[in-house]
Write an enzyme that holds these catalytic residues in place. Sequence first.
Site, PDB file in Angstrom:
ATOM      1  N   PRO A   1      -8.448  15.210   4.705  1.00  0.00           N
ATOM      2  CA  PRO A   1      -9.654  14.398   4.539  1.00  0.00           C
ATOM      3  C   PRO A   1     -10.491  13.066   4.288  1.00  0.00           C
ATOM      4  CG  PRO A   1      -9.775  16.815   3.070  1.00  0.00           C
ATOM      5  CD  PRO A   1      -8.929  16.488   3.631  1.00  0.00           C
TER       6      PRO A   1
ATOM      7  N   SER B   1       1.414  -7.104   6.922  1.00  0.00           N
ATOM      8  CA  SER B   1       0.124  -7.274   6.209  1.00  0.00           C
ATOM      9  C   SER B   1      -0.171  -8.787   5.730  1.00  0.00           C
ATOM     10  CB  SER B   1       0.525  -7.079   4.612  1.00  0.00           C
ATOM     11  OG  SER B   1       1.488  -7.185   3.595  1.00  0.00           O
TER      12      SER B   1
ATOM     13  N   ARG C   1       6.355   3.128   8.166  1.00  0.00           N
ATOM     14  CA  ARG C   1       7.595   3.030   8.041  1.00  0.00           C
ATOM     15  C   ARG C   1       8.455   3.266   9.004  1.00  0.00           C
ATOM     16  NH1 ARG C   1       5.405   0.550   4.665  1.00  0.00           N
ATOM     17  NH2 ARG C   1       5.661   0.424   2.248  1.00  0.00           N
TER      18      ARG C   1
ATOM     19  N   HIS D   1       8.366  -5.844   9.969  1.00  0.00           N
ATOM     20  CA  HIS D   1       7.683  -5.673   8.538  1.00  0.00           C
ATOM     21  C   HIS D   1       7.567  -7.215   8.376  1.00  0.00           C
ATOM     22  CE1 HIS D   1       7.407  -2.145   5.271  1.00  0.00           C
ATOM     23  NE2 HIS D   1       6.269  -2.865   5.629  1.00  0.00           N
ATOM     24  N   ILE D   2       6.281  -7.075   8.841  1.00  0.00           N
ATOM     25  CA  ILE D   2       4.781  -8.911   8.706  1.00  0.00           C
ATOM     26  C   ILE D   2       3.308  -8.041   8.979  1.00  0.00           C
ATOM     27  CG2 ILE D   2       6.480 -10.354   9.670  1.00  0.00           C
ATOM     28  CD1 ILE D   2       5.071 -10.364  12.044  1.00  0.00           C
TER      29      ILE D   2
ATOM     30  N   ILE E   1      -6.170   2.134   7.719  1.00  0.00           N
ATOM     31  CA  ILE E   1      -5.707   0.644   8.708  1.00  0.00           C
ATOM     32  C   ILE E   1      -6.195   1.438   9.891  1.00  0.00           C
ATOM     33  CG2 ILE E   1      -3.631   0.308  10.048  1.00  0.00           C
ATOM     34  CD1 ILE E   1      -2.102   0.106   7.294  1.00  0.00           C
TER      35      ILE E   1
ATOM     36  N   ASP F   1       7.296  -3.212  13.860  1.00  0.00           N
ATOM     37  CA  ASP F   1       7.074  -3.754  12.854  1.00  0.00           C
ATOM     38  C   ASP F   1       8.164  -3.308  11.402  1.00  0.00           C
ATOM     39  OD1 ASP F   1       6.213  -6.506  11.576  1.00  0.00           O
ATOM     40  OD2 ASP F   1       4.588  -4.813   9.857  1.00  0.00           O
TER      41      ASP F   1
ATOM     42  N   VAL G   1       1.040  -1.332  -0.018  1.00  0.00           N
ATOM     43  CA  VAL G   1      -0.455   0.000   0.656  1.00  0.00           C
ATOM     44  C   VAL G   1       1.175   1.477   0.537  1.00  0.00           C
ATOM     45  CG1 VAL G   1      -0.161  -0.317   2.508  1.00  0.00           C
ATOM     46  CG2 VAL G   1      -1.930   0.799   1.133  1.00  0.00           C
ATOM     47  N   GLY G   2       2.272   1.069   0.415  1.00  0.00           N
ATOM     48  CA  GLY G   2       2.893   1.830   0.583  1.00  0.00           C
ATOM     49  C   GLY G   2       3.587   2.287  -0.158  1.00  0.00           C
TER      50      GLY G   2
HETATM   51  C1  GLV Z   1       3.965  -2.659   3.721  1.00  0.00           C
HETATM   52  O1  GLV Z   1       4.597  -2.154   4.066  1.00  0.00           O
HETATM   53  C2  GLV Z   1       3.338  -2.132   2.028  1.00  0.00           C
HETATM   54  O2  GLV Z   1       3.365  -0.904   1.898  1.00  0.00           O
HETATM   55  O3  GLV Z   1       1.861  -2.948   2.223  1.00  0.00           O
END
Ligand code: GLV
Length: 353
Positions: A188, A316, A261, A313-314, A165, A285, A82-83
């Site tokens: 917004p 997702s 991040r 970094h787990i 999220i 994470d 997503v990032g």
């Molecule tokens: C994971 O860090 C993502 O951005 O999906």
Amino acid sequence: PVPKILVCRTMPTSVLKAAAAAGKVELITRPDDEGEQAPSRDWVLSHLPGVSGAVICLSERVDAEFLDAAGPSLKVISTMSVGYDHIDLALVKSRGIRVGNTPGVLDDAVAELCLLLALMVTRQVPVALRTVQEGRWPSFPWTPTCFMGPSMGAKTIGFLGFGNISQSLANLLVPFKPKRLVYTTSRPRKFDAADGYFGSLVRGGFPVERIAVENVDKMQLAKVADVVFVLVDLNPTTKHIVDKEFLAAMKTSAYVVNASRGGTVDTAALAEALRTNSIAGAGLDVIEGEPDIQASHPLLAPDCRDKVALLPHIGSGTTETRQAMADMTMKNVLGALGLRDGHGKEAVMDAEL
Ligand code: GLV
Ligand code: GLV
């Protein structure tokens, strides 16, 4: 000739494979013997010339060198994340190339991990686990005060960023009966807090009590929150959003949880705050400099590590979510090339970017 797609990672590629089987695209994939490892920069650059689409992950930096290697054939870049801080978006757009990411399908998975991190660090799970794993339980029999930590119930919960999220996490926290939810947001959102409440506690099927939610400024949030969840995307305005000043404003009993991040939290300032007991703990994470984190890292040093839950970094990483992310990543490519078969979730292109 059919368009070529560079797929930089081994992942479930059923959608693209179906398109390849139908003769609509040609796939360039990773060598089987390299497993799931990130490709080298050289491998990526040398396979880019002439491709129409590129499927990438967080470790594949998209900059002028990347785009120049691909040349004018490149129409779409789709990241399985997503990032998108690894993509120079302004540059990519200036060249008329489309970008896809995977919003929407990982909110619950990341929210669950945030809750897990908060519970881990408040209840001293890292040190409790280590005690057992190292065979030291016999020296730490149950006592009235062993491995204590604050309850997650009745607390003021702060959200830096109140996107999808955070909102999923807020829903997960409602059963903990939070005293109050506070958040900061720079843009917004769908969420409408006009009535000042987020959700209701439900007992016996009936809503009984509403949870107050307030948009506050960052330093106010630092002062009042018992747990701060960092859930902003990384950009120049959110870099080190949790810095020395923010940490100094937090309660000494408060915790930070970061699943955004690494760059949103100043790691050196965090380590100092933990060492000096200026905050109580951190659940992470993500961390600056990942994945090159050694056991000698300041946050893992003996004077810090008992207050830290650090995961690689787990966020997702549920089976369902990773499958959905892979599907969406692939569909984004086919969608941008006008090759969608019309089945399944629509491609998400240039979303919010
Ligand atoms: C994971 O860090 C993502 O951005 O999906
Ligand atoms: C603890 O194990 C208890 O029984 O309270």
